[in-house]
Write a protein that holds these residues in place. Structure first.
Motif, short mmCIF file in Angstrom:
data_model
loop_
_atom_site.label_atom_id
_atom_site.label_comp_id
_atom_site.label_asym_id
_atom_site.label_seq_id
_atom_site.Cartn_x
_atom_site.Cartn_y
_atom_site.Cartn_z
N ALA A 19 0.86 -1.18 0.00
CA ALA A 19 0.00 0.00 0.00
C ALA A 19 0.90 1.23 0.00
O ALA A 19 1.71 1.41 0.91
CB ALA A 19 -0.91 0.00 1.22
N ASP A 20 0.76 2.06 -1.02
CA ASP A 20 1.52 3.31 -1.11
C ASP A 20 0.59 4.44 -0.70
O ASP A 20 -0.34 4.80 -1.42
CB ASP A 20 2.03 3.52 -2.54
N LEU A 21 0.83 5.00 0.49
CA LEU A 21 -0.03 6.04 1.04
C LEU A 21 0.50 7.44 0.76
O LEU A 21 0.03 8.41 1.33
CB LEU A 21 -0.20 5.84 2.54
N CYS A 24 3.99 7.21 3.11
CA CYS A 24 4.41 5.95 3.74
C CYS A 24 4.08 4.80 2.81
O CYS A 24 3.04 4.79 2.16
CB CYS A 24 3.67 5.77 5.07
N ILE A 26 3.57 0.68 2.92
CA ILE A 26 3.36 -0.44 3.83
C ILE A 26 3.42 -1.72 3.02
O ILE A 26 2.73 -1.87 2.01
CB ILE A 26 2.00 -0.32 4.53
N VAL A 28 3.02 -5.82 3.46
CA VAL A 28 2.58 -6.92 4.31
C VAL A 28 2.97 -8.20 3.57
O VAL A 28 2.49 -8.46 2.47
CB VAL A 28 1.06 -6.88 4.58
N LEU A 52 -6.32 -6.80 6.18
CA LEU A 52 -5.37 -5.91 5.51
C LEU A 52 -5.74 -4.45 5.74
O LEU A 52 -4.86 -3.62 6.00
CB LEU A 52 -5.30 -6.21 4.01
N GLU A 53 -7.03 -4.12 5.67
CA GLU A 53 -7.47 -2.76 5.95
C GLU A 53 -7.11 -2.35 7.38
O GLU A 53 -6.65 -1.24 7.62
CB GLU A 53 -8.97 -2.63 5.74
N VAL A 56 -3.27 -1.79 7.61
CA VAL A 56 -2.87 -0.53 6.98
C VAL A 56 -3.24 0.65 7.87
O VAL A 56 -2.43 1.57 8.07
CB VAL A 56 -3.49 -0.40 5.57
N GLU A 57 -4.45 0.64 8.43
CA GLU A 57 -4.86 1.73 9.31
C GLU A 57 -3.95 1.83 10.53
O GLU A 57 -3.57 2.92 10.95
CB GLU A 57 -6.32 1.57 9.74
N MET A 59 -0.79 0.70 10.79
CA MET A 59 0.58 1.03 10.40
C MET A 59 0.72 2.47 9.91
O MET A 59 1.77 3.06 10.03
CB MET A 59 1.08 0.07 9.31
N ARG A 60 -0.35 3.05 9.37
CA ARG A 60 -0.27 4.42 8.86
C ARG A 60 -0.02 5.41 10.00
O ARG A 60 0.44 6.52 9.78
CB ARG A 60 -1.49 4.79 8.04
#
Length: 77
Positions: A19-21, A24, A26, A28, A52-53, A56-57, A59-60
């Motif tokens: 996930a490219d935020l 950041c 992430i 997994v 996964l959601e 991500v929440e 880790m963000r």
């Protein structure tokens, strides 16, 4: 099950989810997935997608540019 993209056969495998935020990235590792043997499309069960959601929440909120974790280590942590 069949692939929703090409109707090929799905095979259970472990893949990496990225996930490219923007500020950041992430990663997994070792996520339970279904991968099409024909086109390579990756899909997840509803339970894995929800997890996964959640990961991500969680880790963000970390003050890091890159986060790498394993799915099993984060599951319902």
């Amino acid at each position: 099950m069949t692939c929703f993209v090409c109707k090929g056969t799905l095979e259970n495998k472990y893949t990496n989810f990225i996930a490219d935020l923007g500020n950041c990235i992430i990663i997994v590792k070792d996520v339970p997935s279904q991968v099409c043997t024909q086109c390579g499309e990756v899909s997840y069960s509803d339970a894995v997608a929800r997890e996964l959601e959640r990961i991500v929440e969680e880790m963000r909120r970390q003050p890091m540019e890159i986060v790498v974790t394993h799915f099993a280590d984060m599951k319902a942590a």
